[in-house]
Scaffold this active site. Structure first.
Site, PDB file in Angstrom:
ATOM      1  N   MET A 238      -7.234   9.253   9.941  1.00  0.00           N
ATOM      2  CA  MET A 238      -7.851   9.840   8.739  1.00  0.00           C
ATOM      3  C   MET A 238      -8.684  11.072   9.087  1.00  0.00           C
ATOM      4  O   MET A 238      -9.778  11.270   8.550  1.00  0.00           O
ATOM      5  CB  MET A 238      -8.717   8.797   8.006  1.00  0.00           C
ATOM      6  CG  MET A 238      -7.888   7.679   7.412  1.00  0.00           C
ATOM      7  SD  MET A 238      -8.876   6.336   6.740  1.00  0.00           S
ATOM      8  CE  MET A 238      -8.881   5.194   8.121  1.00  0.00           C
TER       9      MET A 238
ATOM     10  N   LYS B   8      -3.932   3.237  -3.473  1.00  0.00           N
ATOM     11  CA  LYS B   8      -4.892   4.014  -4.265  1.00  0.00           C
ATOM     12  C   LYS B   8      -4.176   4.911  -5.263  1.00  0.00           C
ATOM     13  O   LYS B   8      -4.687   5.209  -6.315  1.00  0.00           O
ATOM     14  CB  LYS B   8      -5.753   4.866  -3.335  1.00  0.00           C
ATOM     15  CG  LYS B   8      -6.597   4.027  -2.404  1.00  0.00           C
ATOM     16  CD  LYS B   8      -8.070   4.348  -2.527  1.00  0.00           C
ATOM     17  CE  LYS B   8      -8.921   3.305  -1.835  1.00  0.00           C
ATOM     18  NZ  LYS B   8      -8.759   3.299  -0.381  1.00  0.00           N
TER      19      LYS B   8
ATOM     20  N   ASP C 237       0.835  -1.200   0.000  1.00  0.00           N
ATOM     21  CA  ASP C 237       0.000   0.000   0.000  1.00  0.00           C
ATOM     22  C   ASP C 237       0.873   1.254   0.000  1.00  0.00           C
ATOM     23  O   ASP C 237       2.068   1.190   0.264  1.00  0.00           O
ATOM     24  CB  ASP C 237      -0.875   0.015   1.265  1.00  0.00           C
ATOM     25  CG  ASP C 237      -2.097  -0.870   1.111  1.00  0.00           C
ATOM     26  OD1 ASP C 237      -2.407  -1.245  -0.023  1.00  0.00           O
ATOM     27  OD2 ASP C 237      -2.729  -1.175   2.140  1.00  0.00           O
TER      28      ASP C 237
HETATM   29  N1  SAH Z   1      -3.388   0.271   9.208  1.00  0.00           N
HETATM   30  C1  SAH Z   1      -2.864   1.581   9.508  1.00  0.00           C
HETATM   31  C2  SAH Z   1      -3.890   2.666   9.336  1.00  0.00           C
HETATM   32  C3  SAH Z   1      -4.321   2.861   7.892  1.00  0.00           C
HETATM   33  S1  SAH Z   1      -5.522   4.111   7.738  1.00  0.00           S
HETATM   34  C4  SAH Z   1      -2.275   1.568  10.932  1.00  0.00           C
HETATM   35  O1  SAH Z   1      -2.526   0.625  11.668  1.00  0.00           O
HETATM   36  O2  SAH Z   1      -1.563   2.512  11.273  1.00  0.00           O
HETATM   37  C5  SAH Z   1      -4.531   5.459   7.210  1.00  0.00           C
HETATM   38  C6  SAH Z   1      -4.404   6.478   8.316  1.00  0.00           C
HETATM   39  O3  SAH Z   1      -3.502   6.011   9.305  1.00  0.00           O
HETATM   40  C7  SAH Z   1      -3.832   7.815   7.880  1.00  0.00           C
HETATM   41  O4  SAH Z   1      -4.808   8.654   7.308  1.00  0.00           O
HETATM   42  C8  SAH Z   1      -3.346   8.360   9.196  1.00  0.00           C
HETATM   43  O5  SAH Z   1      -4.419   8.840   9.979  1.00  0.00           O
HETATM   44  C9  SAH Z   1      -2.807   7.103   9.861  1.00  0.00           C
HETATM   45  N2  SAH Z   1      -1.373   6.922   9.631  1.00  0.00           N
HETATM   46  C10 SAH Z   1      -0.776   5.923   8.972  1.00  0.00           C
HETATM   47  N3  SAH Z   1       0.573   6.047   9.025  1.00  0.00           N
HETATM   48  C11 SAH Z   1       0.816   7.170   9.739  1.00  0.00           C
HETATM   49  C12 SAH Z   1       1.991   7.830  10.176  1.00  0.00           C
HETATM   50  N4  SAH Z   1       3.214   7.368   9.886  1.00  0.00           N
HETATM   51  N5  SAH Z   1       1.863   8.945  10.928  1.00  0.00           N
HETATM   52  C13 SAH Z   1       0.652   9.413  11.268  1.00  0.00           C
HETATM   53  N6  SAH Z   1      -0.489   8.831  10.894  1.00  0.00           N
HETATM   54  C14 SAH Z   1      -0.412   7.724  10.144  1.00  0.00           C
END
Ligand code: SAH
Length: 247
Positions: free
Chosen positions: A168, A56, A35
């Site tokens: 998000m 995406k 992803d």
């Molecule tokens: N599976 C992922 C979440 C995916 S949804 C997890 O467990 O972290 C995508 C959202 O995750 C983003 O919009 C943001 O809100 C958050 N996110 C993912 N990586 C991030 C990062 N390095 N720093 C801050 N927020 C992050």
């Protein structure tokens, strides 16, 4: 043939936050489907695998999820060792269970490997304990983005007494603020907005519920970011290792 697909969490970004099990799966992989939010640096653990970007922004415009499903199935049926690599934890806002269920329905076993979810890493790297004796008895992970655009029960969240970690949420700051204020949360409630958690470019903006949108704009907060809303976001003790990480 007993083929298995590995559904693996790549963690929040810092490659050192991969689990040993994730590294082992990557080492064996022939196909790795990634992803957008996966840090490409983690791919050093699968130098001979074929890497397929299916985020995406990776070029899958129409029905991307169905396309991903079919691709995983095709490679698994060819007997290839497939790793489906997702940012953070595959089952926290990651559609991991949907993919696992679909593969299961098509006779493919799935083994899930946890990753450190962004909310945990972001808070820790900013010295915020998500639970704290006498302050926060729990933590709620919530997404501000729903598929059908339905509203969350902000009142229940505002009154839960738990730390809220919002995923998000960057484009929804006004809705989050209005919902929580209407639900009875104090406008002075501390908020930490953490962008690119665990990566060298991590940035952190401290604010309060009433002012968080203005502060985020002034800060030019960008996705990916998480919000930590709760009394614990007042804490500033550095309980983590960012100094080691970025030395
Ligand atoms: N599976 C992922 C979440 C995916 S949804 C997890 O467990 O972290 C995508 C959202 O995750 C983003 O919009 C943001 O809100 C958050 N996110 C993912 N990586 C991030 C990062 N390095 N720093 C801050 N927020 C992050």
């Amino acid at each position: 043939m007993n083929t298995k697909v590995w559904l693996v969490g790549a963690g929040p970004g810092d490659p050192e936050l991969l689990t040993l099990k994730a590294v082992k799966a990557l080492n064996q992989a022939e196909i790795v489907m990634i992803d957008d939010l996966v840090n490409p640096a983690v791919l050093e653990h699968c130098p001979s695998a074929r890497i397929i970007s299916v985020g995406k922004r990776g070029g899958c415009r129409s029905t991307p999820q169905a396309f991903i499903h079919r691709l995983m199935l095709r490679y698994a049926r060819q007997g290839k060792c497939v790793v489906r690599l997702k940012g953070g934890d595959p089952c926290i806002f990651g559609r991991g269970s949907e993919e696992a269920d679909w593969l299961g329905e098509h006779g493919i076993d799935v083994e899930t490997v946890n990753g450190i979810t962004a909310g945990l890493a972001g808070a820790t790297n900013c010295g915020i304990p998500l639970t704290l004796r006498g302050v926060a008895r729990g933590v709620t992970l919530v997404t501000a983005h729903t598929q059908d655009d339905s509203s969350l029960n902000w009142t229940a969240l505002a009154q839960s007494g738990t730390t809220l970690v919002v995923y998000m949420g960057v484009a929804k700051l006004a809705d989050i603020r209005d919902g929580l204020l209407a639900g009875g949360m104090s406008d002075e409630m501390p908020v930490a907005m953490i962008e690119n958690a665990s990566l060298p470019e991590q940035r952190e903006c401290r604010s309060h519920l009433a002012t968080m949108q203005d502060d985020a704009m002034a800060f030019a907060l960008k996705s990916p970011a998480i919000l930590v809303i709760g009394e614990v976001a007042r804490a500033s003790t550095q309980i983590s290792m960012p100094l080691l990480l970025h030395a």
